[in-house]
Design an enzyme around this catalytic site. Structure first.
Site, PDB file in Angstrom:
ATOM      1  N   GLY A  71      -3.315   5.369   4.819  1.00  0.00           N
ATOM      2  CA  GLY A  71      -3.731   5.224   3.321  1.00  0.00           C
ATOM      3  C   GLY A  71      -2.302   5.347   2.470  1.00  0.00           C
TER       4      GLY A  71
ATOM      5  N   THR B  10       0.919  -1.108   0.035  1.00  0.00           N
ATOM      6  CA  THR B  10       0.144  -0.113   0.077  1.00  0.00           C
ATOM      7  C   THR B  10       0.854   1.208   0.052  1.00  0.00           C
ATOM      8  OG1 THR B  10      -1.765  -1.199   1.191  1.00  0.00           O
ATOM      9  CG2 THR B  10      -1.946   1.218   1.033  1.00  0.00           C
ATOM     10  N   VAL B  11       1.722   1.405   0.860  1.00  0.00           N
ATOM     11  CA  VAL B  11       2.334   2.633   1.254  1.00  0.00           C
ATOM     12  C   VAL B  11       3.588   2.690   0.035  1.00  0.00           C
ATOM     13  CG1 VAL B  11       3.876   4.138   2.703  1.00  0.00           C
ATOM     14  CG2 VAL B  11       1.951   2.632   3.528  1.00  0.00           C
TER      15      VAL B  11
ATOM     16  N   LYS C 293       2.869   4.651  18.262  1.00  0.00           N
ATOM     17  CA  LYS C 293       2.857   6.072  17.447  1.00  0.00           C
ATOM     18  C   LYS C 293       3.110   6.964  18.860  1.00  0.00           C
ATOM     19  CE  LYS C 293       0.247   5.325  13.674  1.00  0.00           C
ATOM     20  NZ  LYS C 293      -1.167   5.062  13.092  1.00  0.00           N
TER      21      LYS C 293
ATOM     22  N   VAL D  54       3.980   8.080  12.250  1.00  0.00           N
ATOM     23  CA  VAL D  54       3.116   8.758  12.908  1.00  0.00           C
ATOM     24  C   VAL D  54       2.259   9.595  12.377  1.00  0.00           C
ATOM     25  CG1 VAL D  54       2.676  10.137  15.078  1.00  0.00           C
ATOM     26  CG2 VAL D  54       4.648   8.437  14.934  1.00  0.00           C
TER      27      VAL D  54
ATOM     28  N   GLY E 281       0.140   9.279   9.353  1.00  0.00           N
ATOM     29  CA  GLY E 281       0.065   8.948   8.114  1.00  0.00           C
ATOM     30  C   GLY E 281       0.549  10.428   7.419  1.00  0.00           C
TER      31      GLY E 281
ATOM     32  N   ILE F  45       0.219  13.382   7.916  1.00  0.00           N
ATOM     33  CA  ILE F  45       0.400  14.862   8.683  1.00  0.00           C
ATOM     34  C   ILE F  45       1.748  15.042   9.255  1.00  0.00           C
ATOM     35  CG2 ILE F  45      -0.374  15.940  10.800  1.00  0.00           C
ATOM     36  CD1 ILE F  45      -2.919  13.991  10.849  1.00  0.00           C
TER      37      ILE F  45
ATOM     38  N   GLU G 275      -3.216  -2.304   9.669  1.00  0.00           N
ATOM     39  CA  GLU G 275      -1.933  -2.907   9.539  1.00  0.00           C
ATOM     40  C   GLU G 275      -2.046  -4.540   9.050  1.00  0.00           C
ATOM     41  OE1 GLU G 275       0.916  -1.471  10.654  1.00  0.00           O
ATOM     42  OE2 GLU G 275      -0.403   0.101  10.317  1.00  0.00           O
TER      43      GLU G 275
HETATM   44  P1  NDP Z   1       1.586  -3.859   2.917  1.00  0.00           P
HETATM   45  O1  NDP Z   1       1.512  -5.160   3.321  1.00  0.00           O
HETATM   46  O2  NDP Z   1       0.535  -3.328   2.054  1.00  0.00           O
HETATM   47  O3  NDP Z   1       3.041  -3.824   2.080  1.00  0.00           O
HETATM   48  C1  NDP Z   1       4.146  -4.484   2.357  1.00  0.00           C
HETATM   49  C2  NDP Z   1       4.833  -5.125   1.286  1.00  0.00           C
HETATM   50  O4  NDP Z   1       6.218  -5.535   1.712  1.00  0.00           O
HETATM   51  C3  NDP Z   1       3.970  -6.313   0.719  1.00  0.00           C
HETATM   52  O5  NDP Z   1       3.755  -6.215  -0.495  1.00  0.00           O
HETATM   53  C4  NDP Z   1       4.817  -7.314   1.029  1.00  0.00           C
HETATM   54  O6  NDP Z   1       4.415  -8.592   0.364  1.00  0.00           O
HETATM   55  C5  NDP Z   1       6.041  -6.908   1.124  1.00  0.00           C
HETATM   56  N1  NDP Z   1       7.094  -7.829   1.654  1.00  0.00           N
HETATM   57  C6  NDP Z   1       7.022  -8.191   3.184  1.00  0.00           C
HETATM   58  N2  NDP Z   1       8.203  -9.043   3.476  1.00  0.00           N
HETATM   59  C7  NDP Z   1       9.157  -8.771   2.506  1.00  0.00           C
HETATM   60  C8  NDP Z   1      10.285  -9.049   2.237  1.00  0.00           C
HETATM   61  N3  NDP Z   1      11.055  -9.797   3.159  1.00  0.00           N
HETATM   62  N4  NDP Z   1      10.834  -8.974   1.147  1.00  0.00           N
HETATM   63  C9  NDP Z   1      10.356  -8.335   0.015  1.00  0.00           C
HETATM   64  N5  NDP Z   1       8.803  -7.705   0.367  1.00  0.00           N
HETATM   65  C10 NDP Z   1       8.463  -7.891   1.588  1.00  0.00           C
HETATM   66  O7  NDP Z   1       1.852  -2.667   4.202  1.00  0.00           O
HETATM   67  P2  NDP Z   1       1.733  -1.324   4.086  1.00  0.00           P
HETATM   68  O8  NDP Z   1       2.188  -0.484   2.899  1.00  0.00           O
HETATM   69  O9  NDP Z   1       0.392  -0.909   4.656  1.00  0.00           O
HETATM   70  O10 NDP Z   1       2.480  -0.847   5.521  1.00  0.00           O
HETATM   71  C11 NDP Z   1       4.056  -0.854   5.130  1.00  0.00           C
HETATM   72  C12 NDP Z   1       4.567  -0.044   6.377  1.00  0.00           C
HETATM   73  O11 NDP Z   1       3.974   1.147   6.575  1.00  0.00           O
HETATM   74  C13 NDP Z   1       4.212  -0.716   7.708  1.00  0.00           C
HETATM   75  O12 NDP Z   1       5.266  -0.527   8.584  1.00  0.00           O
HETATM   76  C14 NDP Z   1       3.058   0.210   8.240  1.00  0.00           C
HETATM   77  O13 NDP Z   1       3.050  -0.191   9.648  1.00  0.00           O
HETATM   78  C15 NDP Z   1       3.438   1.449   7.957  1.00  0.00           C
HETATM   79  N6  NDP Z   1       2.548   2.214   7.678  1.00  0.00           N
HETATM   80  C16 NDP Z   1       1.229   1.777   6.885  1.00  0.00           C
HETATM   81  C17 NDP Z   1       0.113   2.702   6.561  1.00  0.00           C
HETATM   82  C18 NDP Z   1      -0.929   2.551   5.894  1.00  0.00           C
HETATM   83  O14 NDP Z   1      -1.834   3.418   5.868  1.00  0.00           O
HETATM   84  N7  NDP Z   1      -0.928   1.268   5.281  1.00  0.00           N
HETATM   85  C19 NDP Z   1       0.303   4.272   7.110  1.00  0.00           C
HETATM   86  C20 NDP Z   1       1.564   4.533   7.962  1.00  0.00           C
HETATM   87  C21 NDP Z   1       2.713   3.584   8.050  1.00  0.00           C
HETATM   88  P3  NDP Z   1       3.520  -9.747   1.095  1.00  0.00           P
HETATM   89  O15 NDP Z   1       2.094  -8.764   0.845  1.00  0.00           O
HETATM   90  O16 NDP Z   1       3.671 -10.722  -0.048  1.00  0.00           O
HETATM   91  O17 NDP Z   1       3.782 -10.107   2.347  1.00  0.00           O
HETATM   92  N1  HSE Z   2      -2.973   1.240  10.397  1.00  0.00           N
HETATM   93  C1  HSE Z   2      -2.311   2.659  10.645  1.00  0.00           C
HETATM   94  C2  HSE Z   2      -3.724   3.293  11.001  1.00  0.00           C
HETATM   95  C3  HSE Z   2      -1.775   2.956   9.517  1.00  0.00           C
HETATM   96  O1  HSE Z   2      -4.802   3.031  10.755  1.00  0.00           O
HETATM   97  O2  HSE Z   2      -3.543   4.594  11.380  1.00  0.00           O
HETATM   98  C4  HSE Z   2      -1.164   4.424   9.759  1.00  0.00           C
HETATM   99  O3  HSE Z   2      -0.094   4.222  10.636  1.00  0.00           O
END
Ligand code: NDP
Ligand code: HSE
Length: 440
Positions: A303, A14-15, A206, A133, A135, A137, A191
C-alpha cells in the site's frame, strides 16, 4: 545545521505518491527527528498530468529521468518505477554518478542484486531497500541491525499483501477469487503484473532478498521452490476451515544442519496459530535466532502510505550518513555482497510434510479405492477422507489428508492419479504445517 540533502524520485505511482506525501507534508517532523533538512527536489514520471492529490512545489515534476540523474545536487535517487528495465539502468547510472539509491523494487534486487550491490560497493554509495520486503514493516532493519548478534535459523511468514488479502476475503466473506484480486489492485497492493503476487513470484523475490541477508548467502530466485494460490478455490478454503486451518501463502527459509530450505507455497496453518490470524494486506515475519529466540514482526505489507513510510526511513538513514560522512556500510546490504557464498540447498523432493489433496473425480464406484491404492503403493498413509457433493454434477471432490509423507513420493503418486480416466482435473495439493517442527 548541516547542509540540505536533496532527493530525486523516479515513479510517481502508488508508492511514489505515498513517499512524496510523507517527504513533503512531514518535512518538519523529519527535520525535528533527524536534525536534517531533506528536500524532495525532483519527481520524474512518464505521466506529469494526472493529479496525485498533492500540492507540489512548482517546477518539481518532469518526465525526463536525466533531469534527476544529471543534477549533481541530488544526493539520493529513489527508484519507484518498478520492473527490471529500464529501472536497472537508471539505478546503475545514478550510482555511477555518486548518488545513493533507495528502492522498493524486490524484483530488481532478486534478479540483479549481485550487480546492484556490487556497483554500490564499487562506487562507494549505499542502497536502501527496506520497502522491498514487507511494505511498512522494518524487517530489513531488524535482520540487518536489530538481530545482528544472532545466527538466524528460521525466517518465515506471510510476505505478500495481495495474496493474503485475496485469501482473507475468500475465507471471511466467501468472496470470489477474481473479485478479491480486483479489489486488491484497486487498493494499490498488487504488482503491475498481479501474476507475480498470485503465483508466489513476488513472495519468492522477497524471500530471496531476506534469506540472503539472514543467512549470509547469495540466494538465487531459482533456489526457491515456488507455488502460488491460483489453483485454490472456495472449496479448499471451506474444507480447510472445517478442519481448523487457514490457508496462507507461506514463505519458509530454514537453515538446518542438513542444509537450507527455501520454499513458497499455499500452506494450511492452524487457525489458532499467530500466522493463521494474519488477515487482509497484513504481513508477518516469524524469525528465530539463536540468542533472541522467536521474534514476530507484523504490519501492513503493501500500500501507498505503509510502503512510503519504509522508503522515507531509508532516505533519512542515508541523509544521516551523508551528513555525518559515515561509511556507507550501515545502509547497504550489511555484508559485502561479493563475499556471499551459495546456500547448501535441501531439495524440495526430500521435504516431509502432511498433505491435503483435493481430487476432482467422476462419481463412480471404485474411484476412491483406485486412488488409495496408488497412495498405498507409494507408502503414503491416509489420515482422513471426505467426499462431498460440492462439485459439479460431472465431478465430485474427494478431500484427503495424509500422515507425514515424502514430497518425492507425493509427486509420483499424483502423477499417476492425475493420469487416471476418472480424474477430471489436476489435483489440488496443499502442504499442512502445524508449525511446531519449523519453530523448533
Ligand atoms: P505504480 O505502477 O503505481 O507506479 C510506478 C510509476 O512509475 C507509474 O506512475 C509509472 O507510469 C511510472 N513509470 C514507469 N516507467 C517509467 C519510466 N520509464 N519513466 C518514468 N516513470 C515511469 O507501481 P507501485 O508504486 O505500486 O510500485 C512501485 C515499486 O514499488 C515496484 O517495484 C513495486 O514492486 C514496489 N512495491 C510496491 C508496493 C505496493 O504496495 N504497491 C509495496 C512494496 C513495493 P505508468 O503507470 O504510466 O507506467
Ligand atoms: N504486491 C506486493 C504485495 C506489494 O501485495 O505484497 C508489496 O511488496
Amino acid at each position: 545545521m548541516s547542509r540540505e540533502i536533496k532527493v530525486g524520485l523516479l515513479g510517481f505511482g502508488t508508492v511514489g505518491s505515498g513517499t512524496a506525501e510523507i517527504l513533503l507534508e512531514q518535512s518538519e517532523l523529519l527535520k525535528r527527528r533527524s536534525g536534517l533538512q531533506i528536500r524532495l527536489a525532483r519527481i520524474c514520471d512518464k505521466d506529469t498530468e494526472t493529479p496525485r492529490g498533492l500540492e507540489l512545489p512548482p517546477g518539481i515534476l518532469t518526465d525526463d529521468v536525466n533531469v534527476l540523474l544529471d543534477d549533481p545536487e541530488i544526493d539520493i535517487f529513489i527508484e519507484l518505477m518498478g520492473g527490471l528495465e529500464p529501472a536497472r539502468t537508471f539505478v546503475l547510472e545514478a550510482m555511477k554518478k555518486g548518488k545513493h539509491v533507495v528502492t522498493a523494487n524486490k524484483a530488481l534486487l532478486a534478479m540483479h542484486g549481485r550487480e546492484i550491490f556490487g556497483a554500490a560497493e564499487e562506487y562507494g554509495v549505499s542502497v536502501g531497500f527496506e520497502a522491498s520486503v514487507g511494505g511498512g514493516i522494518p524487517v530489513i532493519k531488524a535482520v540487518k541491525e536489530g538481530l545482528i548478534g544472532n545466527h538466524l535459523t528460521t525466517v518465515m511468514g506471510i510476505m505478500n499483501g495481495t495474496a493474503n488479502y485475496i485469501l482473507t476475503r475468500m475465507t471471511d466473506e466467501g468472496l470470489d477469487y477474481e473479485d478479491a484480486l480486483q479489489e486488491a489492485q484497486r487498493l494499490g497492493y498488487a504488482e503491475a503484473d498481479p501474476t507475480y503476487d498470485v503465483e508466489g513470484i513476488d513472495t519468492a523475490h522477497k524471500l530471496t532478498i531476506l534469506a540472503s541477508l539472514s543467512f549470509g548467502v547469495k540466494v538465487e530466485l531459482s533456489d526457491v521452490f515456488t507455488e502460488g494460490i491460483t489453483r485454490l478455490s472456495l472449496l479448499d478454503i471451506d474444507f480447510a476451515r472445517d478442519l481448523g486451518y487457514r490457508i496462507k501463502l507461506l514463505a519458509i527459509a530454514r537453515n538446518t544442519k542438513h542444509g537450507t530450505e527455501l520454499r513458497v507455497h499455499p500452506t494450511m496453518v492452524p487457525e489458532s496459530h499467530l500466522l493463521g490470524q494474519i488477515g487482509g494486506a497484513y504481513n508477518a515475519f516469524y524469525i528465530i535466532g539463536d540468542s533472541v529466540g522467536k521474534v514476530l514482526l507484523y504490519g501492513l505489507g503493501a500500500g501507498k502510505m505503509p510502503t512510503g513510510s519504509a522508503v522515507v526511513a531509508d532516505v533519512v538513514d542515508m541523509a544521516r550518513n551523508i551528513a555525518s560522512s559515515a561509511s556507507v556500510q550501515t545502509s547497504s546490504f550489511g555484508i559485502p555482497f561479493k563475499s556471499l557464498g551459495s546456500p547448501d540447498l535441501i531439495p524440495m523432493d526430500s521435504l516431509v510434510s502432511r498433505y491435503y489433496f483435493r481430487f476432482s473425480v467422476l462419481d463412480r464406484p471404485g474411484v476412491l479405492a483406485g486412488i488409495a491404492g496408488i497412495l498405498g503403493d507409494l507408502g503414503i498413509s491416509i489420515e482422513s477422507v471426505v467426499q462431498e457433493g460440492r462439485g459439479s454434477e460431472a465431478s465430485v471432490s474427494i478431500v484427503m489428508l495424509t500422515h507425514e509423507a515424502e514430497e518425492v513420493r507425493v509427486s509420483r503418486a499424483l502423477k499417476k492419479i492425475d493420469a487416471l480416466d476418472v480424474v477430471s482435473d489436476r489435483t489440488v495439493v496443499i502442504r499442512i504445517e502445524d508449525l511446531q517442527a519449523l519453530e523448533g
